[in-house]
Design a protein around this motif. Structure first.
Motif: not given
Length: 276
Positions: A86-91, A105-108, A137-138, A143-147
């Motif tokens: 559920g995150g976002h990344v472009p290497p 991450d999913p929370g930004g 800080y979430a 959601r943060a732990d799972a990610f």
């Protein structure tokens, strides 16, 4: 220098509107010296060892911020796991030094990935003037732990102190607990401004926390959380004179503790509130 294990914080940099002003600020605060790095980046050194970098903001809409990077042997494979979670990344390739990616991450909360080539990462950490800790800080802790525990394979350990909601993260394969923790997750509570997004906070070691806070103020920065004691030392949350926030930790002096910077030491700061 050996490569960092996957999921280990291995690098930190600050995106600033004025890099030369940043050199003056951090040179005075931490005693850093500077040299040209890859591209427009300026490398920072503490006692001749590489500890961080300052980089110019390419867009005025970008935040002025300190960022942390986690090591990986395969940035593209890890980017796939981030996307699946559920995150976002472009290497992208970073010259000859390695492959870099800036992820969210999913929370930004934004963090980086670093696949080493010519540069492994920090040449020094855990000593005054160098990096020592990070925490996210979430608002949604589940959601943060799972990610992060899915993406990096971290083992989580909740602090026993019921007055704080904080989870320590140990690398994949390590025995979970404070002795192996490389970072953690805190919670954005009502003590924070309502508009504050999920974010990472990074810590630098200093010899004197109070003196560091006074120096930041004298240099035109701000004290977000005044110096206070925790079981692992004395900490403060500070903002430089361009708006980048970071924390400092002065570890307690104890003849029975390992020498600062020795392999296996872990400052493990507790979560702290940041004012807006």
């Amino acid at each position: 220098m050996a490569a960092f294990p996957e999921g280990t914080p291995c690098w930190a940099d600050a995106a600033l509107p004025d890099v030369e002003a940043g050199e003056r600020f951090y040179g005075e605060l931490f005693g850093w010296t500077f040299a040209p790095g890859e591209g427009a980046q300026t490398d920072a050194f503490s006692d001749g060892k590489l500890v961080a970098a300052l980089t110019p903001k390419g867009d005025g809409r970008m935040p002025t911020v300190w960022g942390v990077y986690f090591a990986t042997p395969d940035a593209y494979l890890l980017a796939g796991r981030i996307t699946d979670a559920g995150g976002h990344v472009p290497p992208q390739q970073m010259g000859t030094t390695g492959i870099v990616a800036v992820a969210a991450d999913p929370g930004g909360a934004v963090f980086g990935l670093w696949q080493a080539a010519e540069r492994a990462g920090f040449e020094e950490q855990g000593t005054p003037g160098s990096y020592c800790w990070t925490e996210v800080y979430a608002r949604d802790k589940e959601r943060a732990d799972a990610f992060y525990e899915t993406v990096f394979g971290f083992s989580g350990t909740d602090l026993e102190d019921g007055s704080v909601d904080f989870r320590l993260w140990s690398p994949r394969g390590a025995e979970p607990g404070p002795d192996t923790a490389i970072g953690g997750r805190s919670v954005i509570t009502g003590a924070f401004p309502a508009e504050m997004p999920d974010h990472f906070l990074i810590y630098f070691c200093v010899e004197d926390c109070d003196a560091a806070a006074e120096t930041v103020t004298a240099l035109g920065g701000r004290v977000q959380a005044p110096p206070f004691d925790i079981p692992y030392g004395r900490i403060a949350v500070l903002t430089d004179n361009q708006g980048a926030t970071f924390a400092v930790l002065a570890e307690p002096v104890d003849e029975n503790t390992p020498e600062e910077g020795a392999e296996g030491t872990d400052p493990t700061p507790a979560p702290v509130p940041e004012s807006g």
